[in-house]
Each structure stands twice: as structure tokens, then as C-alpha cells.
Scaffold this active site. Sequence first.
Site, PDB file in Angstrom:
ATOM      1  N   SER A  40       6.005   2.003   0.409  1.00 39.79           N
ATOM      2  CA  SER A  40       4.821   2.004   1.263  1.00 39.79           C
ATOM      3  C   SER A  40       3.853   3.079   0.807  1.00 39.79           C
ATOM      4  CB  SER A  40       5.215   2.274   2.719  1.00 39.79           C
ATOM      5  OG  SER A  40       4.082   2.470   3.534  1.00 39.79           O
ATOM      6  N   TYR A  66       9.671   7.552   8.835  1.00 38.52           N
ATOM      7  CA  TYR A  66       9.505   6.377   7.975  1.00 38.52           C
ATOM      8  C   TYR A  66       8.881   6.765   6.636  1.00 38.52           C
ATOM      9  CZ  TYR A  66       7.599   1.905   6.334  1.00 38.52           C
ATOM     10  OH  TYR A  66       7.269   0.796   5.572  1.00 38.52           O
TER      11      TYR A  66
END
Length: 269
Positions: free
Chosen positions: A145, A158
Site C-alpha cells: 500500500s 496497518y
Amino acid sequence: MTPDPTTAERRALITGATAGIGAAFVRRLAVDGWHLVLVARDAARLAELAAELTARHGREVETLSADLSTDDGCATVEQRLTTGSPVHLLVNSAGIGLNQSFLRSTAEDEARLLRLNVHAVMRLTLAALRPMTKRRDGAVINVSSVAGFGAVMPGSTYSASKAWVTNFSESVGQSTRPFGVRVMALCPGYTRTEFHQRAGINMSKTPNWMWLRAEDVVDEALRDLRKGKLVSVPAWKYKLAVAGLRHAPRRLLQVVARDTRGRIGRDEH
């Protein structure tokens, strides 16, 4: 990575295959003529997707129901990667986010995030690379990501897990190049999938222009894989964002960082 008549028996294994970016990889590779091994937790959704793909494209579709946040789930997929018909492409797409800041979280939730986002990626990549490097053929795409390039969501772990995936993939990819095997981290920005909804994260305030289509993310990922890139960041707007995250002063990033789950006040610790 599109097979010609001499590579028509190529096979891809995709985790997180029934939703999001994983499902977009599945459908694109099926169109391109790959045989598929689909991995997800929901056996019923796997069977439904496999039947659809077989009927539409006439390729072999295997299914493995496995929870990759567990040792048994990882072992099931590791066994498939090292036995049976060779897997030429592994796409590690399974992953989770948590709808809570670290100070509101539990050790159990954080451990599950690490086991799925980090531990499973490491185990499956290692299992896939052993036969690939022996054959001197194959590729691994680990879905990471843009968030992994900076602590852009205060209290979120995350982004830390995705920072590991990107660094890991880039490092391992350098070591497998002499064997003709590619490893690449795919680092998309906000992508329209079920991911945020499943995590219970309200993204209604995110502007439309920031969103990517999962199909476009997959297209660019496969192009970058063919080019031999170690890290793929789809879309020019997120390439610019990554440049900013890498080079902007940390104090500036801390000022503009925003937690989509909401900040925690001092009285909520």
C-alpha cells in the site's frame, strides 16, 4: 505475463481471491488464459467463483479454503505451492485493516493483522520461491500500500505492516533476479473494493478523485512486473504522493496526517 501458445499451461495462485484487488487479479488472469488456484476463507464463494470462471474461460480452477492468519491455513497453501502442478505466479493479496487506533486495540487483533499482512506473506513467498528459483522461472506480487511509505494515519498499525511488505519484497526481489524470478511490491492508494467496508472504516469523506479502480491497479501491476520493477505504484497521483511521503519533512507529515477512524483524545487512553 500474458501466456503465448508455449506458455499456455501457466498457473497463478491468488490469495484473497474472492474480493477486492485479489478478485480483480483473478478475473484478469483468467481472461489472459492462466490456470488458477484460488485461496480465501469462504469455501462457498470460492466454489461459486471457480464455477463461473471455468464456464466462461475453460481454464483449470482449483480452490483452497484457508485462513492465512493461522498456521494451519498457511501450511495448506505452502503445500500447494511446493507440490502438484507448478505455480508460476503468486499474488499475495489477502490482508486486513483494523477499525481502531492502537490505543483502543487488543493484542489479539494486532497479532491477527501481523499474521495475515506480514507472517503469511513471508511464509507463502518463501514457499513459492524455492521451486521458482530452482526452475529459474516465476514471479511473486505482494500487495502492499502507499500507506506503507509513511505514518499517514495516527494510531494505525496497518501502514507499519505494509511498510514491511514493501521493504521485504524489494529486498527479496533483488536476491531472486539472478535466478530469473521476479518479486514485486504493489502499492496502490485508495482502491474501490470491499476492504474498508469489511473493516468498518467510514471513507465517505474521501474525495472521489482519490479512488482507483481495482482493474486499473491490476493492469498497471502486470505492466510493471513485465518491466522488472521491484515496486509498483499505480497512478500518477499516488506516484507524486509517494515522492512526498519519502522526501517531505516528518513534522509536515505529522501535521497533515489524518486517521480515518478518528483521533484519540488524552482522556480516552
